[in-house]
Design a protein around this motif. Structure first.
Motif, PDB file in Angstrom:
ATOM      1  N   MET A  38       3.730 -12.551 -12.910  1.00 13.31           N
ATOM      2  CA  MET A  38       3.660 -11.903 -11.603  1.00 13.31           C
ATOM      3  C   MET A  38       4.008 -10.425 -11.707  1.00 13.31           C
ATOM      4  O   MET A  38       3.342  -9.564 -11.096  1.00 13.31           O
ATOM      5  N   LEU A  39       5.036 -10.074 -12.459  1.00 18.78           N
ATOM      6  CA  LEU A  39       5.415  -8.675 -12.633  1.00 18.78           C
ATOM      7  C   LEU A  39       4.291  -7.879 -13.275  1.00 18.78           C
ATOM      8  O   LEU A  39       4.049  -6.715 -12.911  1.00 18.78           O
ATOM      9  N   ASP A  40       3.596  -8.475 -14.231  1.00 17.30           N
ATOM     10  CA  ASP A  40       2.497  -7.787 -14.903  1.00 17.30           C
ATOM     11  C   ASP A  40       1.347  -7.515 -13.934  1.00 17.30           C
ATOM     12  O   ASP A  40       0.730  -6.442 -13.969  1.00 17.30           O
ATOM     13  N   ASN A  41       1.057  -8.474 -13.059  1.00 19.53           N
ATOM     14  CA  ASN A  41      -0.070  -8.300 -12.136  1.00 19.53           C
ATOM     15  C   ASN A  41       0.284  -7.431 -10.932  1.00 19.53           C
ATOM     16  O   ASN A  41      -0.602  -6.791 -10.347  1.00 19.53           O
ATOM     17  N   LEU A  42       1.539  -7.398 -10.547  1.00 22.22           N
ATOM     18  CA  LEU A  42       1.930  -6.579  -9.391  1.00 22.22           C
ATOM     19  C   LEU A  42       1.740  -5.089  -9.648  1.00 22.22           C
ATOM     20  O   LEU A  42       1.624  -4.299  -8.691  1.00 22.22           O
ATOM     21  N   SER A  43       1.689  -4.684 -10.902  1.00 19.27           N
ATOM     22  CA  SER A  43       1.502  -3.270 -11.230  1.00 19.27           C
ATOM     23  C   SER A  43       0.051  -2.898 -11.510  1.00 19.27           C
ATOM     24  O   SER A  43      -0.229  -1.768 -11.909  1.00 19.27           O
ATOM     25  N   GLN A  44      -0.876  -3.814 -11.300  1.00 20.35           N
ATOM     26  CA  GLN A  44      -2.285  -3.554 -11.580  1.00 20.35           C
ATOM     27  C   GLN A  44      -2.925  -2.745 -10.462  1.00 20.35           C
ATOM     28  O   GLN A  44      -2.445  -2.701  -9.324  1.00 20.35           O
ATOM     29  N   TYR A  66      -5.770  -3.285  -8.869  1.00 17.88           N
ATOM     30  CA  TYR A  66      -6.375  -4.036  -7.772  1.00 17.88           C
ATOM     31  C   TYR A  66      -5.358  -4.383  -6.691  1.00 17.88           C
ATOM     32  O   TYR A  66      -5.719  -4.562  -5.526  1.00 17.88           O
ATOM     33  N   VAL A  67      -4.086  -4.457  -7.057  1.00 16.05           N
ATOM     34  CA  VAL A  67      -3.046  -4.723  -6.063  1.00 16.05           C
ATOM     35  C   VAL A  67      -2.861  -3.500  -5.165  1.00 16.05           C
ATOM     36  O   VAL A  67      -2.771  -3.616  -3.932  1.00 16.05           O
ATOM     37  N   THR A  70      -5.112  -1.271  -4.599  1.00 17.06           N
ATOM     38  CA  THR A  70      -6.326  -1.155  -3.792  1.00 17.06           C
ATOM     39  C   THR A  70      -6.292  -2.101  -2.601  1.00 17.06           C
ATOM     40  O   THR A  70      -6.659  -1.727  -1.474  1.00 17.06           O
ATOM     41  N   ALA A  71      -5.847  -3.328  -2.823  1.00 17.23           N
ATOM     42  CA  ALA A  71      -5.756  -4.295  -1.731  1.00 17.23           C
ATOM     43  C   ALA A  71      -4.764  -3.840  -0.666  1.00 17.23           C
ATOM     44  O   ALA A  71      -5.006  -3.981   0.542  1.00 17.23           O
ATOM     45  N   ARG A  72      -3.666  -3.268  -1.090  1.00 16.07           N
ATOM     46  CA  ARG A  72      -2.694  -2.769  -0.124  1.00 16.07           C
ATOM     47  C   ARG A  72      -3.232  -1.560   0.622  1.00 16.07           C
ATOM     48  O   ARG A  72      -2.977  -1.384   1.826  1.00 16.07           O
ATOM     49  N   ALA A  73      -3.993  -0.707  -0.085  1.00 17.57           N
ATOM     50  CA  ALA A  73      -4.563   0.477   0.560  1.00 17.57           C
ATOM     51  C   ALA A  73      -5.605   0.105   1.609  1.00 17.57           C
ATOM     52  O   ALA A  73      -5.818   0.855   2.572  1.00 17.57           O
ATOM     53  N   LYS A  74      -6.248  -1.045   1.430  1.00 18.48           N
ATOM     54  CA  LYS A  74      -7.226  -1.503   2.422  1.00 18.48           C
ATOM     55  C   LYS A  74      -6.566  -2.071   3.671  1.00 18.48           C
ATOM     56  O   LYS A  74      -7.257  -2.442   4.622  1.00 18.48           O
ATOM     57  N   GLY A  75      -5.262  -2.173   3.660  1.00 14.43           N
ATOM     58  CA  GLY A  75      -4.557  -2.660   4.828  1.00 14.43           C
ATOM     59  C   GLY A  75      -4.338  -4.155   4.855  1.00 14.43           C
ATOM     60  O   GLY A  75      -3.978  -4.706   5.913  1.00 14.43           O
ATOM     61  N   MET A  76      -4.530  -4.831   3.727  1.00 18.08           N
ATOM     62  CA  MET A  76      -4.279  -6.268   3.684  1.00 18.08           C
ATOM     63  C   MET A  76      -2.794  -6.563   3.853  1.00 18.08           C
ATOM     64  O   MET A  76      -1.947  -5.778   3.435  1.00 18.08           O
ATOM     65  N   LYS A  77      -2.519  -7.677   4.475  1.00 23.13           N
ATOM     66  CA  LYS A  77      -1.131  -8.085   4.657  1.00 23.13           C
ATOM     67  C   LYS A  77      -0.497  -8.384   3.295  1.00 23.13           C
ATOM     68  O   LYS A  77      -1.168  -8.852   2.374  1.00 23.13           O
ATOM     69  N   LEU A 133      -0.060 -11.016  -2.070  1.00 25.09           N
ATOM     70  CA  LEU A 133       0.824 -11.710  -3.001  1.00 25.09           C
ATOM     71  C   LEU A 133       0.348 -13.117  -3.319  1.00 25.09           C
ATOM     72  O   LEU A 133       0.283 -13.503  -4.500  1.00 25.09           O
ATOM     73  N   LEU A 134      -0.008 -13.891  -2.309  1.00 24.97           N
ATOM     74  CA  LEU A 134      -0.297 -15.313  -2.494  1.00 24.97           C
ATOM     75  C   LEU A 134      -1.745 -15.599  -2.866  1.00 24.97           C
ATOM     76  O   LEU A 134      -2.035 -16.678  -3.390  1.00 24.97           O
ATOM     77  N   ILE A 135      -2.654 -14.692  -2.578  1.00 23.08           N
ATOM     78  CA  ILE A 135      -4.063 -14.950  -2.878  1.00 23.08           C
ATOM     79  C   ILE A 135      -4.507 -14.166  -4.114  1.00 23.08           C
ATOM     80  O   ILE A 135      -5.032 -14.736  -5.082  1.00 23.08           O
ATOM     81  N   HIS A 136      -4.298 -12.855  -4.112  1.00 23.45           N
ATOM     82  CA  HIS A 136      -4.793 -12.040  -5.228  1.00 23.45           C
ATOM     83  C   HIS A 136      -3.876 -12.121  -6.449  1.00 23.45           C
ATOM     84  O   HIS A 136      -4.322 -12.447  -7.554  1.00 23.45           O
ATOM     85  N   VAL A 137      -2.598 -11.833  -6.251  1.00 22.76           N
ATOM     86  CA  VAL A 137      -1.683 -11.758  -7.395  1.00 22.76           C
ATOM     87  C   VAL A 137      -1.369 -13.143  -7.948  1.00 22.76           C
ATOM     88  O   VAL A 137      -1.398 -13.357  -9.163  1.00 22.76           O
ATOM     89  N   LEU A 138      -1.069 -14.080  -7.084  1.00 23.91           N
ATOM     90  CA  LEU A 138      -0.670 -15.418  -7.544  1.00 23.91           C
ATOM     91  C   LEU A 138      -1.782 -16.097  -8.330  1.00 23.91           C
ATOM     92  O   LEU A 138      -1.528 -16.725  -9.358  1.00 23.91           O
ATOM     93  N   ARG A 139      -3.024 -15.961  -7.850  1.00 30.96           N
ATOM     94  CA  ARG A 139      -4.134 -16.637  -8.547  1.00 30.96           C
ATOM     95  C   ARG A 139      -4.310 -16.104  -9.957  1.00 30.96           C
ATOM     96  O   ARG A 139      -4.493 -16.876 -10.899  1.00 30.96           O
TER      97      ARG A 139
END
Length: 335
Positions: free
Chosen positions: A225-231, A233-234, A236-243, A248-254
């Motif tokens: 999880m720590l490795d993916n949280l710094s990618q 695409y995370v 970008t997803a936050r910049a698009k205004g995603m909750k 966390l539960l859909i993009h990063v967790l998968r």
């Protein structure tokens, strides 16, 4: 994906055959005598008849074929006749335990439900604890929750299961008297009272194995999880205004579950190995205790069969992990 799965299954067959031959050959060549534990008053003639009744008078390739036969069919193999050996008593074609003289397959089938209940529940409990613990620890890294989760994981992974089981017995059985210390495999579930008794006697062995599994999986889950949280695409997803929950539960967790799947799949045989010790502590009449009895009594056919079953578990879990890779990440295409 279907073609890949079929190819892997076809490769697994010769692999398992080679493993089975090595296991059979190593244990069969060991200097063990099924009549070694019998009283000294038994004559050599009687001992020889006992060996013949167990099929030890046959060549090694005949005994190997009979040993493999028990995993597939209960009828005599036609190849036996081609090799010039036909048993006068067809019942001799069943591989029997040296200690109990019962068919090995029947002993394993009788003990399997108890082990599956304990190991299966422990595996589910371990995953249900480890995944949320790893996700929250990574999201709130270096917080008090992360520090506490790391401490619990290190303790659960470092302390052996036999010590954990003994401590739980002393606390919950001896001092508090809440839970039974011995697993009663003869107990039948007929009403709510008997069902609650079954649940209580499963709590301690399940928690011992579950804590050991969760300790390993949660560390891998946190690191992934720590490795993916710094990618990128995370961000970008936050910049698009995603909750944040969606990110966390859909993009990063998968994406984080992909390497963890390997750990979970390869942990299955290790859980069965840990169950060997746990079943001894709580007197669970399962496959682990059966293997211990087979080793102590030099019961070669029983040890051979149980060892090969563990090998089948490892091969099958590797295949299952590869299939889950493609399900979790569509970019993976084995074909």
């Amino acid at each position: 994906m279907l073609n890949y799965t079929i190819r892997r299954l076809m490769m697994a067959i010769p692999t398992l055959l080679m493993i089975s031959f090595i296991i059979f050959l190593l244990l069969d060549l060991a200097p063990n005598d099924p009549t070694g534990n019998l009283p000294m008053t038994i004559t050599p003639e009687v001992r020889e008849k006992i060996k013949i009744s167990l099929g030890l008078d046959q060549p090694i390739h005949i005994r190997y074929a009979l040993w493999l036969n028990q995993f597939f069919i209960n009828e005599p193999l036609n190849i036996m006749a081609e090799w010039g050996w036909v048993a006068e008593n067809p019942d001799r074609l069943r591989v029997r335990s040296w200690a109990t003289r019962s068919p090995v397959v029947d002993l394993i089938v009788e003990r399997t439900p108890q082990t599956l209940w304990v190991v299966g529940m422990a595996f589910v409990v371990g995953i249900l604890i480890a995944v949320p613990l790893g996700v929250i620890s990574a999201y709130k890294h270096y917080s008090w929750f992360d520090q506490m989760g790391t401490f619990i994981s290190m303790v659960g992974f470092s302390v052996p299961t036999f010590l954990t089981g003994t401590v739980l017995i002393v606390i919950f059985s001896v001092y508090l008297g809440w839970l039974p210390s011995i697993y009663d495999t003869t107990h039948e579930v007929t009403d709510f009272g008997s069902f609650w008794h079954q649940v209580k006697q499963m709590i301690m062995p399940v928690m011992v194995l579950g804590l050991f599994n969760a300790s390993q999986i949660s560390r891998f889950m946190r690191a992934s999880m720590l490795d993916n949280l710094s990618q990128d695409y995370v961000r970008t997803a936050r910049a698009k205004g995603m909750k944040e929950r969606v990110v966390l539960l859909i993009h990063v967790l998968r994406n984080s579950l992909i390497p963890v799947i390997t750990v979970i799949a390869l942990l299955v045989p290790q859980v069965f190995g840990g169950a060997i010790i746990t079943e001894q502590i709580f007197k669970v009449n399962g496959l682990g205790q059966l293997l211990i009895l087979g080793i102590q009594g030099a019961d070669i056919p029983l040890v051979q069969t149980l060892t090969f079953i563990f090998a089948v578990l490892i091969v099958f879990c590797n295949l299952l992990a590869d299939i889950l890779y493609a399900i979790m990440d569509p970019r993976i295409r084995y074909d």
